[in-house]
Design a protein around this motif. Structure first.
Motif, short mmCIF file in Angstrom:
data_model
loop_
_atom_site.label_atom_id
_atom_site.label_comp_id
_atom_site.label_asym_id
_atom_site.label_seq_id
_atom_site.Cartn_x
_atom_site.Cartn_y
_atom_site.Cartn_z
N ARG A 93 0.83 -1.21 0.00
CA ARG A 93 0.00 0.00 0.00
C ARG A 93 0.86 1.26 0.00
NH1 ARG A 93 -2.96 -3.27 3.19
NH2 ARG A 93 -2.13 -2.44 5.12
N SER A 94 1.95 1.24 0.75
CA SER A 94 2.81 2.43 0.80
C SER A 94 3.46 2.71 -0.55
CB SER A 94 3.88 2.29 1.88
OG SER A 94 4.90 1.40 1.47
N LEU A 95 3.64 1.67 -1.34
CA LEU A 95 4.22 1.82 -2.67
C LEU A 95 3.14 1.95 -3.75
CD1 LEU A 95 7.02 -0.87 -2.36
CD2 LEU A 95 7.31 1.61 -2.37
N ARG A 96 1.90 1.98 -3.29
CA ARG A 96 0.73 2.09 -4.19
C ARG A 96 0.66 0.95 -5.19
NH1 ARG A 96 1.02 8.58 -4.77
NH2 ARG A 96 0.37 8.97 -2.65
N ALA A 97 1.07 -0.23 -4.75
CA ALA A 97 0.97 -1.42 -5.61
C ALA A 97 -0.49 -1.88 -5.64
CB ALA A 97 1.85 -2.54 -5.07
N ARG A 98 -0.89 -2.42 -6.75
CA ARG A 98 -2.28 -2.89 -6.88
C ARG A 98 -2.51 -4.18 -6.12
NH1 ARG A 98 -4.79 -1.23 -12.48
NH2 ARG A 98 -3.68 0.71 -12.76
N THR A 99 -1.48 -4.99 -5.99
CA THR A 99 -1.59 -6.26 -5.27
C THR A 99 -0.38 -6.47 -4.38
OG1 THR A 99 -0.47 -7.47 -7.04
CG2 THR A 99 -2.87 -7.37 -7.17
N ILE A 100 -0.50 -7.40 -3.47
CA ILE A 100 0.64 -7.80 -2.64
C ILE A 100 1.33 -8.91 -3.41
CG2 ILE A 100 1.38 -8.81 -0.46
CD1 ILE A 100 -1.26 -7.73 0.75
N GLY A 101 2.53 -8.64 -3.85
CA GLY A 101 3.27 -9.62 -4.65
C GLY A 101 4.31 -10.36 -3.83
N PRO A 102 4.92 -11.38 -4.43
CA PRO A 102 5.96 -12.14 -3.75
C PRO A 102 7.10 -11.28 -3.23
CG PRO A 102 5.27 -13.27 -5.75
CD PRO A 102 4.60 -11.93 -5.75
N ILE A 103 7.45 -10.22 -3.93
CA ILE A 103 8.55 -9.35 -3.49
C ILE A 103 8.19 -8.65 -2.18
CG2 ILE A 103 7.89 -7.32 -4.85
CD1 ILE A 103 11.47 -8.52 -4.65
N HIS A 104 6.92 -8.30 -2.01
CA HIS A 104 6.47 -7.68 -0.76
C HIS A 104 6.53 -8.70 0.39
CE1 HIS A 104 4.21 -5.38 -3.95
NE2 HIS A 104 4.94 -4.44 -3.38
N LEU A 105 6.17 -9.95 0.10
CA LEU A 105 6.23 -11.00 1.12
C LEU A 105 7.67 -11.27 1.54
CD1 LEU A 105 3.58 -13.47 -0.31
CD2 LEU A 105 3.38 -12.08 1.77
N LEU A 106 8.58 -11.27 0.57
CA LEU A 106 9.99 -11.47 0.90
C LEU A 106 10.49 -10.34 1.80
CD1 LEU A 106 12.69 -12.90 0.65
CD2 LEU A 106 13.06 -11.71 -1.53
N ALA A 107 10.15 -9.11 1.45
CA ALA A 107 10.55 -7.97 2.29
C ALA A 107 10.02 -8.14 3.70
CB ALA A 107 10.05 -6.67 1.68
N ALA A 108 8.79 -8.60 3.83
CA ALA A 108 8.18 -8.79 5.15
C ALA A 108 8.91 -9.88 5.94
CB ALA A 108 6.70 -9.13 5.01
N LEU A 109 9.23 -11.01 5.31
CA LEU A 109 9.93 -12.09 6.01
C LEU A 109 11.30 -11.64 6.51
CD1 LEU A 109 9.13 -15.23 3.82
CD2 LEU A 109 8.13 -14.59 6.02
N LEU A 110 11.94 -10.78 5.74
CA LEU A 110 13.26 -10.30 6.14
C LEU A 110 13.19 -9.35 7.33
CD1 LEU A 110 14.81 -9.73 2.60
CD2 LEU A 110 15.26 -11.62 4.19
N ARG A 111 12.02 -8.82 7.59
CA ARG A 111 11.83 -7.88 8.71
C ARG A 111 11.47 -8.57 10.03
NH1 ARG A 111 7.95 -3.18 6.21
NH2 ARG A 111 9.47 -2.32 4.76
N ILE A 112 11.17 -9.86 10.00
CA ILE A 112 10.67 -10.56 11.19
C ILE A 112 11.72 -11.56 11.68
CG2 ILE A 112 8.78 -11.93 12.16
CD1 ILE A 112 7.05 -10.91 9.82
N PRO A 113 12.55 -11.15 12.64
CA PRO A 113 13.65 -12.02 13.07
C PRO A 113 13.21 -13.32 13.75
CG PRO A 113 13.74 -9.87 14.17
CD PRO A 113 12.56 -9.86 13.27
N GLU A 114 11.98 -13.37 14.28
CA GLU A 114 11.56 -14.59 14.96
C GLU A 114 10.96 -15.64 14.03
OE1 GLU A 114 8.54 -11.33 15.44
OE2 GLU A 114 10.60 -11.52 16.08
#
Length: 160
Positions: free
Chosen positions: A94-115
């Motif tokens: 949403r912050s990047l105004r993407a129309r959908t949540i893509g795999p690249i967004h999921l990868l970015a999210a996984l890299l942010r969650i150390p647990e």
């Protein structure tokens, strides 16, 4: 933040449409086939084998679906990790105004969650999480040096 040049915006839209958006169902199927509870490691395995920018950026670090499966020690992770990853990916898209949540967004999210197990496997295997995260965010922001790396399989980002 200013506007993106039209050619970058168009390329992102085309790539977004062309990326396989069946990441979650494929991760669930992988977990089910292994008789396991869905976890971030299954999601990472799918991201590493699903064609698109996420897969190509992981490939620059020597990571593919087989690499993940060989190193997957299903370490316990809180059940909320996948919810956190999905919410984080949604906020980023949403912050990047993407129309959908893509795999690249999921990868970015996984890299942010150390647990999460995916983060742990990458870190224990010697992957520089900050560098990979920088490459993902560079790609998302349209930085030319990272975008070219995501398009050229087997070519890694310059040494820091």
């Amino acid at each position: 933040m200013g506007f993106l040049p039209i050619w970058i915006a168009r390329r992102r839209m085309v790539e977004s449409r062309n990326e396989a958006h069946d990441t979650w169902p494929r991760a669930r199927a992988l977990a089910r086939s292994r008789g396991e509870r869905l976890g971030s490691i299954h999601l990472l395995s799918v991201l590493a084998s699903e064609p698109g920018p996420a897969q190509r950026l992981l490939e620059t670090q020597g990571i593919d679906g087989t690499w993940v499966r060989m190193r997957a020690s299903l370490s316990a992770e809180p059940p909320s990790v996948l919810e956190q990853a999905e919410a984080s990916a949604g906020r980023l898209a949403r912050s990047l105004r993407a129309r959908t949540i893509g795999p690249i967004h999921l990868l970015a999210a996984l890299l942010r969650i150390p647990e999460c197990a995916a983060h742990s496997v990458l870190k224990v295997s010697g992957i520089d999480i900050d560098r990979l995260s920088g490459a993902v965010h560079g790609y998302l922001s349209g930085a030319p040096r990272w975008r070219s790396r995501a398009r050229e399989p087997g070519v890694g980002p310059p040494a820091a």
